[in-house]
Design an enzyme around this catalytic site. Structure first.
Site, PDB file in Angstrom:
ATOM      1  N   ASP A  75      13.745  18.873  89.900  1.00 42.74           N
ATOM      2  CA  ASP A  75      12.982  20.091  89.599  1.00 42.74           C
ATOM      3  C   ASP A  75      11.832  19.797  88.630  1.00 42.74           C
ATOM      4  O   ASP A  75      10.721  20.289  88.798  1.00 42.74           O
ATOM      5  CB  ASP A  75      13.927  21.145  88.992  1.00 42.74           C
ATOM      6  CG  ASP A  75      15.197  21.313  89.812  1.00 42.74           C
ATOM      7  OD1 ASP A  75      15.135  20.999  91.016  1.00 42.74           O
ATOM      8  OD2 ASP A  75      16.216  21.740  89.262  1.00 42.74           O
ATOM      9  N   SER A 107      14.241  27.403  90.780  1.00 44.34           N
ATOM     10  CA  SER A 107      14.065  26.586  89.590  1.00 44.34           C
ATOM     11  C   SER A 107      13.179  27.220  88.508  1.00 44.34           C
ATOM     12  O   SER A 107      12.352  26.550  87.899  1.00 44.34           O
ATOM     13  CB  SER A 107      13.474  25.242  90.031  1.00 44.34           C
ATOM     14  OG  SER A 107      13.954  24.235  89.251  1.00 44.34           O
ATOM     15  N   ASP A 163      19.781  13.836  94.528  1.00 45.04           N
ATOM     16  CA  ASP A 163      18.877  13.201  93.538  1.00 45.04           C
ATOM     17  C   ASP A 163      19.675  12.530  92.431  1.00 45.04           C
ATOM     18  O   ASP A 163      19.360  11.421  92.012  1.00 45.04           O
ATOM     19  CB  ASP A 163      17.836  14.190  92.978  1.00 45.04           C
ATOM     20  CG  ASP A 163      18.421  15.419  92.307  1.00 45.04           C
ATOM     21  OD1 ASP A 163      19.625  15.699  92.494  1.00 45.04           O
ATOM     22  OD2 ASP A 163      17.675  16.103  91.571  1.00 45.04           O
ATOM     23  N   GLY A 171      17.356  30.174  92.918  1.00 44.62           N
ATOM     24  CA  GLY A 171      17.364  28.786  93.396  1.00 44.62           C
ATOM     25  C   GLY A 171      15.977  28.188  93.491  1.00 44.62           C
ATOM     26  O   GLY A 171      15.785  27.161  94.133  1.00 44.62           O
ATOM     27  N   ARG A 207      10.000  25.477  92.376  1.00 46.57           N
ATOM     28  CA  ARG A 207      10.009  24.619  93.569  1.00 46.57           C
ATOM     29  C   ARG A 207      11.002  25.132  94.602  1.00 46.57           C
ATOM     30  O   ARG A 207      11.933  25.871  94.301  1.00 46.57           O
ATOM     31  CB  ARG A 207      10.357  23.172  93.210  1.00 46.57           C
ATOM     32  CG  ARG A 207      11.751  22.980  92.597  1.00 46.57           C
ATOM     33  CD  ARG A 207      12.784  22.510  93.577  1.00 46.57           C
ATOM     34  NE  ARG A 207      14.126  22.526  93.031  1.00 46.57           N
ATOM     35  CZ  ARG A 207      14.957  23.538  93.167  1.00 46.57           C
ATOM     36  NH1 ARG A 207      14.609  24.619  93.826  1.00 46.57           N
ATOM     37  NH2 ARG A 207      16.181  23.480  92.656  1.00 46.57           N
TER      38      ARG A 207
HETATM   39  C1  GLA Z   1      19.678  21.625  90.908  1.00 47.75           C
HETATM   40  C2  GLA Z   1      19.339  20.372  90.093  1.00 47.75           C
HETATM   41  C3  GLA Z   1      18.535  19.388  90.942  1.00 47.75           C
HETATM   42  C4  GLA Z   1      19.271  19.088  92.244  1.00 47.75           C
HETATM   43  C5  GLA Z   1      19.673  20.380  92.948  1.00 47.75           C
HETATM   44  C6  GLA Z   1      20.552  20.142  94.150  1.00 47.75           C
HETATM   45  O1  GLA Z   1      18.504  22.309  91.233  1.00 47.75           O
HETATM   46  O2  GLA Z   1      18.587  20.732  88.950  1.00 47.75           O
HETATM   47  O3  GLA Z   1      18.281  18.222  90.202  1.00 47.75           O
HETATM   48  O4  GLA Z   1      20.390  18.285  91.972  1.00 47.75           O
HETATM   49  O5  GLA Z   1      20.378  21.251  92.079  1.00 47.75           O
HETATM   50  O6  GLA Z   1      19.888  19.416  95.127  1.00 47.75           O
END
Ligand code: GLA
Length: 407
Positions: free
Chosen positions: A190, A145, A52, A143, A43
């Site tokens: 995510d 995910s 979140d 970044g 994502r």
């Molecule tokens: C990571 C976490 C998410 C969110 C982002 C920051 O990706 O897994 O849940 O907190 O950081 O927005």
């Protein structure tokens, strides 16, 4: 929507080059044919960073890049994992004795998180074994995910092998929780988008799931019954800009240092000596207000939404940089270059402190934007041609996790 299970799709594997290649590789690795395939996407978070886990809405979008796993259940209790990328070595373990080493972020541990999460959800002690071949095309460490996509993919693989069913929401909750086996303290964004995304749409997601008893900033707002704008004023009023020491927080809350460490701080923060409470609260409430503002404009004046989104993305980056302090000089530079070459909005995305940026670019400028940003940033900064190849791409909203059966 909430009760909906992930889709199972029948496909002609021969017509899908990636599936076909995976099937052939699986055959040469395990000497057999996969019974099914599962995919779960990575994502990009468009706006709503680090809020979140404070209880606020975020705006992530699943990308086309994903984790794809070919699976064959076996009669033994052995779980055998292999990866098409030779950088990730084979791994094998007993399915009944899963041990996840938090100190080693090895690739297979993310698979084990999803596997164990499902196993524990159903209270199973004896699991059937399986052979799995994993093929990921989400750039790692960027970044986007990739780790959560692997956890989600493994969760859905395990569910499918067991012949059980769960809704997408339940799967997302289980996978968000089980990723903590490896020490990740995410907020669930995510995993939610990996299961709940719909192709061609951008999902505004409200995360109201209570996984622990931590008092989140959103609860403070709800308890006070005031707007986000008013919360910003409350923050100004109640907190000072200088960092708080642990002792000051303890005095204020009337608790001991030990209580602060064990009941309020997380394993990742319990050794911190000072806390920038004012800056963090300002970021969270202003970022949550930006997501809300975008949602309202989408509903009430959709023709203004894209332009507004660009402005909100720029504000979000400034807040991440100055208030949350999760940027770094490279991300700031990249964001500036992206704006210079036509992005209407550009910001760091994901957890930050490295990773990647997301930019909103008009379709007719996309090609020149990609060329110019590549020349101005990547050709100059990247030392690895392999990395460069994956570093800059245009993407569109991808769909959520799926099971494929060979037709
Ligand atoms: C990571 C976490 C998410 C969110 C982002 C920051 O990706 O897994 O849940 O907190 O950081 O927005």
């Amino acid at each position: 929507m909430a009760a909906e299970e992930p889709t199972t799709r029948r496909v002609q594997v021969a017509e899908h080059p990636r599936l076909l290649k995976l099937k052939e590789m699986f055959n040469s690795k395990f000497g057999s044919t996969p019974k099914f395939y599962v995919r779960a996407p990575g994502r990009v978070n468009i706006i709503g960073e680090h809020i979140d886990y404070c209880g606020y809405s975020v705006l992530p979008m699943a990308v086309e890049q994903d984790m794809l796993i070919a699976v064959e259940p076996v009669k033994t209790h052995t779980l055998q994992l292999a990866n098409t990328n030779p950088l990730y070595p084979d791994f094998s373990t007993s399915a009944n004795n899963i041990h996840i080493d938090k100190t080693k972020p090895l690739w297979h541990n993310y698979f084990l998180c999803g596997f164990k999460g499902i196993q524990e959800h159903f209270g199973l002690s004896k699991l059937t074994g399986m052979n799995c071949l994993v093929d990921g095309n989400i750039p790692p460490g960027s970044g986007l995910s990739s780790s959560s996509a692997l956890v989600c993919c493994a969760g859905l693989v395990t569910l499918t092998v067991l012949g059980m069913s769960l809704s997408k929401v339940e799967l997302a909750e289980i996978c968000a929780k089980s990723e903590r086996y490896i020490g990740t303290e995410g907020g669930g964004m995510d995993q939610s988008i990996s299961f709940l995304a719909e192709e061609g749409t951008v999902l505004a997601k409200h995360k109201g799931l209570q996984w622990d008893k931590v008092l989140r900033l959103e609860e403070v707002q709800t308890k006070l019954g005031v707007s986000l704008q008013e919360m910003l004023l409350v923050t100004e009023d109640a907190l000072h800009a200088e960092p708080y020491s642990r002792e000051e927080i303890c005095r204020y809350l009337g608790i001991s240092l030990e209580e602060l460490r064990t009941q309020i701080l997380t394993p990742n923060t319990q050794d911190e000596l000072t806390f920038k409470l004012y800056q963090r609260a300002k970021h969270v409430y202003s970022e949550a207000a930006r997501v809300l503002q975008f949602k309202q404009v989408c509903e009430e004046a959709p023709h203004n939404a894209i332009q507004l989104l660009g402005e909100l993305m720029n504000q979000s980056h400034r807040s991440c940089r100055d208030m949350y302090e999760c940027s770094c000089p490279e991300l700031d530079q990249l964001v500036d270059i992206c704006r210079k070459f036509g992005a209407k909005g550009s910001r760091l995305t994901g957890a930050g402190w490295g990773g990647c940026t997301v930019s909103l670019v008009p379709a007719d400028m996309l090609s020149s934007f990609l060329t110019n940003v590549y020349e101005a940033y990547y050709r100059r900064n990247s030392r690895s041609p392999a990395l460069e190849k994956h570093s800059l791409f245009a993407t569109k909203p991808g769909g959520g996790a799926l099971v494929f059966l060979e037709a």
